[in-house]
Motif scaffolding. Structure first.
Motif, PDB file in Angstrom:
ATOM      1  N   GLY A 203     -21.886  -3.834   2.780  1.00 21.30           N
ATOM      2  CA  GLY A 203     -22.659  -4.154   4.032  1.00 21.30           C
ATOM      3  C   GLY A 203     -22.621  -5.676   4.529  1.00 21.30           C
ATOM      4  O   GLY A 203     -22.675  -5.855   5.623  1.00 21.30           O
ATOM      5  N   TYR A 204     -22.681  -6.464   3.463  1.00 21.77           N
ATOM      6  CA  TYR A 204     -22.707  -7.851   4.019  1.00 21.77           C
ATOM      7  C   TYR A 204     -21.470  -8.692   3.242  1.00 21.77           C
ATOM      8  O   TYR A 204     -21.490  -9.883   3.328  1.00 21.77           O
ATOM      9  CB  TYR A 204     -23.853  -8.455   3.300  1.00 21.77           C
ATOM     10  N   ILE A 205     -20.541  -8.194   2.593  1.00 20.81           N
ATOM     11  CA  ILE A 205     -19.373  -8.809   2.202  1.00 20.81           C
ATOM     12  C   ILE A 205     -18.044  -8.144   2.526  1.00 20.81           C
ATOM     13  O   ILE A 205     -17.754  -7.075   2.438  1.00 20.81           O
ATOM     14  CB  ILE A 205     -19.304  -8.730   0.491  1.00 20.81           C
ATOM     15  N   ILE A 206     -17.128  -8.972   3.188  1.00 22.83           N
ATOM     16  CA  ILE A 206     -15.886  -8.585   3.456  1.00 22.83           C
ATOM     17  C   ILE A 206     -14.835  -8.373   2.545  1.00 22.83           C
ATOM     18  O   ILE A 206     -14.687  -9.677   1.972  1.00 22.83           O
ATOM     19  CB  ILE A 206     -15.407  -9.462   4.610  1.00 22.83           C
ATOM     20  N   PHE A 207     -14.444  -7.418   1.999  1.00 21.94           N
ATOM     21  CA  PHE A 207     -13.231  -7.276   0.829  1.00 21.94           C
ATOM     22  C   PHE A 207     -11.977  -7.394   1.725  1.00 21.94           C
ATOM     23  O   PHE A 207     -11.647  -6.530   2.318  1.00 21.94           O
ATOM     24  CB  PHE A 207     -13.310  -6.107   0.231  1.00 21.94           C
ATOM     25  N   PRO A 208     -11.207  -8.649   1.377  1.00 17.85           N
ATOM     26  CA  PRO A 208     -10.037  -9.056   1.957  1.00 17.85           C
ATOM     27  C   PRO A 208      -8.948  -8.085   1.661  1.00 17.85           C
ATOM     28  O   PRO A 208      -8.899  -7.505   0.672  1.00 17.85           O
ATOM     29  CB  PRO A 208      -9.513 -10.399   1.387  1.00 17.85           C
ATOM     30  N   ASN A 209      -8.301  -7.673   2.888  1.00 24.13           N
ATOM     31  CA  ASN A 209      -6.920  -6.822   2.636  1.00 24.13           C
ATOM     32  C   ASN A 209      -5.773  -7.644   2.231  1.00 24.13           C
ATOM     33  O   ASN A 209      -5.736  -8.844   2.203  1.00 24.13           O
ATOM     34  CB  ASN A 209      -6.662  -6.517   4.013  1.00 24.13           C
ATOM     35  N   GLU A 210      -5.015  -6.830   1.667  1.00 24.55           N
ATOM     36  CA  GLU A 210      -3.962  -7.531   0.825  1.00 24.55           C
ATOM     37  C   GLU A 210      -2.581  -6.483   0.688  1.00 24.55           C
ATOM     38  O   GLU A 210      -2.988  -5.216   0.970  1.00 24.55           O
ATOM     39  CB  GLU A 210      -4.011  -7.819  -0.449  1.00 24.55           C
ATOM     40  N   ILE A 211      -1.489  -6.919   0.578  1.00 23.62           N
ATOM     41  CA  ILE A 211      -0.214  -5.872   0.494  1.00 23.62           C
ATOM     42  C   ILE A 211      -0.332  -5.572  -1.019  1.00 23.62           C
ATOM     43  O   ILE A 211      -0.201  -6.240  -1.909  1.00 23.62           O
ATOM     44  CB  ILE A 211       0.967  -6.639   0.997  1.00 23.62           C
ATOM     45  N   ILE A 212      -0.532  -4.080  -1.299  1.00 25.75           N
ATOM     46  CA  ILE A 212      -0.642  -3.452  -2.478  1.00 25.75           C
ATOM     47  C   ILE A 212       0.487  -2.732  -2.753  1.00 25.75           C
ATOM     48  O   ILE A 212       0.856  -1.686  -1.894  1.00 25.75           O
ATOM     49  CB  ILE A 212      -2.091  -2.893  -2.767  1.00 25.75           C
ATOM     50  N   ASP A 213       1.239  -2.749  -3.969  1.00 23.67           N
ATOM     51  CA  ASP A 213       2.399  -1.763  -4.348  1.00 23.67           C
ATOM     52  C   ASP A 213       1.315  -0.424  -4.771  1.00 23.67           C
ATOM     53  O   ASP A 213       1.319  -0.431  -6.046  1.00 23.67           O
ATOM     54  CB  ASP A 213       3.010  -2.275  -5.652  1.00 23.67           C
ATOM     55  N   LEU A 214       1.411   0.578  -3.905  1.00 23.66           N
ATOM     56  CA  LEU A 214       0.554   1.753  -4.260  1.00 23.66           C
ATOM     57  C   LEU A 214       1.079   2.289  -5.592  1.00 23.66           C
ATOM     58  O   LEU A 214       0.070   2.839  -6.514  1.00 23.66           O
ATOM     59  CB  LEU A 214       0.308   2.609  -3.174  1.00 23.66           C
ATOM     60  N   SER A 215       2.330   2.570  -5.654  1.00 22.09           N
ATOM     61  CA  SER A 215       2.979   3.213  -6.692  1.00 22.09           C
ATOM     62  C   SER A 215       2.440   2.620  -8.184  1.00 22.09           C
ATOM     63  O   SER A 215       1.989   3.285  -9.035  1.00 22.09           O
ATOM     64  CB  SER A 215       4.457   3.215  -6.519  1.00 22.09           C
ATOM     65  N   GLU A 216       2.654   1.232  -8.227  1.00 24.12           N
ATOM     66  CA  GLU A 216       2.056   0.649  -9.500  1.00 24.12           C
ATOM     67  C   GLU A 216       0.924   0.662  -9.688  1.00 24.12           C
ATOM     68  O   GLU A 216       0.378   0.764 -10.898  1.00 24.12           O
ATOM     69  CB  GLU A 216       2.791  -0.951  -9.290  1.00 24.12           C
TER      70      GLU A 216
END
Length: 364
Positions: A203-216
């Motif tokens: 609710g009060y912390i923004i978890f940053p987006n990043e490029i993730i290799d979903l397979s690995e």
């Protein structure tokens, strides 16, 4: 507010009556001038306010400058829309004559005053309600603040002993049935801890987006959770995973989706069964992550993703896991679905948008 509106309507009616009476008094005064001029055969008076007409005893019009005429002559006072009519008679040499005088009456001023009063009252009531609302929620806000501080402190105090227990267990270098059980218990505690931590901080912390290799990353998380399946002598099949599937989202959010889905499959599956994990790329820029188990199935799929809902209370937990997963899917526009059959198992599907070379933006 309702009482004031009702009172305003009544007041408006009284003001209208008062204005009508004042107009009648002015008309009667003007009437004397008209009568006197007509009797003395002088020029009839002109007025910007009043219009009038004179009729003989047969109703024949002798003079009229009325802009609007009444429908009939059977009245003394008549209010027609925005026009007030007044009728009277007088005698000249015993011959009766009728005089009708009209005046325009506008309600705009009164309506403006009433509207202004209602607007002021509405603003005042809204302001008072807002202050009352702030005063009423303040204790709850303080309680929420204290609870958040308490949980943050509690989570901090739990994280340290969990880490210490895991490190010391690794340092012992003992691999047997008992140590495996301890490791699995620590992993379950860690996953529950991470669920609660994410739930509190989202609710009060923004978890940053990043490029993730979903397979690995998927393979990494599956390997981490393998020991939990081994404890129930379950086989985890994850050889059907397409490589090079990149997505854009928070790694913590992705971990919650993967961990909760797989641990639920382990939790609600019988011993000596298997779990099939797949990640398949499609031509439309979508990758489907699926987890299939052969457990008891789900009685009510709609309740599965609701907070604090658990079909089997004996399995423990808070019922937060799939609720958190549902919130994450809504946030990142991940379509999810469940196919289930009682006593045969369930399959959870998640459709991820594959990241393009221009790094397509994801909803924050």
């Amino acid at each position: 507010m309702v009482l004031f509106v009702a009172k305003s309507i009544t007041t408006f009616g009284l003001i209208e009556q008062d204005d009508t009476l004042k107009s009648l008094f002015q008309i009667i005064k003007f009437e004397e001038k008209v009568k006197q001029s007509f009797i003395e055969q002088k020029f009839l008076p002109n007025s910007l306010i009043f219009k009038y007409a004179i009729y003989d005893e047969n109703g024949t019009e002798i003079f009229s400058n009325l802009a609007k005429k009444p429908s009939d002559l059977k009245f003394v006072t008549l209010k027609d829309d925005d026009t007030l009519f007044y009728k009277d008679f007088f005698f000249i040499n015993k011959t009766p004559y009728f005089l009708i005088i009209s005046q325009e009456i506008s309600s705009r001023r009164n309506l403006f005053i009433i509207t202004l009063m209602l607007t002021f009252t509405f603003i005042l009531v809204a302001f008072v309600l807002y202050l009352s609302y702030l005063a009423s929620i303040k204790p709850y806000q303080n309680a929420q603040k204290y609870m958040n501080n308490f949980f943050n402190d509690a989570m901090h105090e739990l994280k340290t002993p969990l880490g210490i227990a895991g490190i010391n267990l690794e340092m012992l270098g003992i691999e047997n049935k008992q140590t495996k059980r301890i490791k699995n218990a620590l992993k379950q505690m860690q996953i529950t801890y991470e669920d609660i931590e994410y739930y509190i901080k989202r609710g009060y912390i923004i978890f940053p987006n990043e490029i993730i290799d979903l397979s690995e990353y998927l393979i990494e998380r599956v390997k981490f959770l393998l020991s939990m399946a081994d404890a129930k002598r379950m086989k985890v099949v994850f050889d059907d995973i397409d490589r090079g599937v990149n997505i854009v989202m928070s790694k913590m959010a992705l971990q919650r989706v993967i961990d909760n889905t797989i641990t639920n499959a382990i939790k609600y599956s019988p011993q000596d069964s298997q779990i099939i994990i797949k990640l398949k790329r499609q031509d439309d820029g979508i990758a489907i992550f699926s987890v299939q188990d052969f457990g008891c199935g789900i009685k009510d799929v709609k309740k599965a993703f609701k907070r604090y809902e658990r079909e089997n209370l004996a399995q423990g937990g808070f019922g937060l896991g799939l609720s958190i997963v549902s919130d994450i899917c809504e946030k990142y526009s991940i379509n999810y679905d469940v196919k289930t059959k009682l006593n045969e198992g369930s399959t959870f599907f998640y459709k991820f948008h594959i990241a393009k070379l221009d790094f397509t933006k994801v909803k924050e």
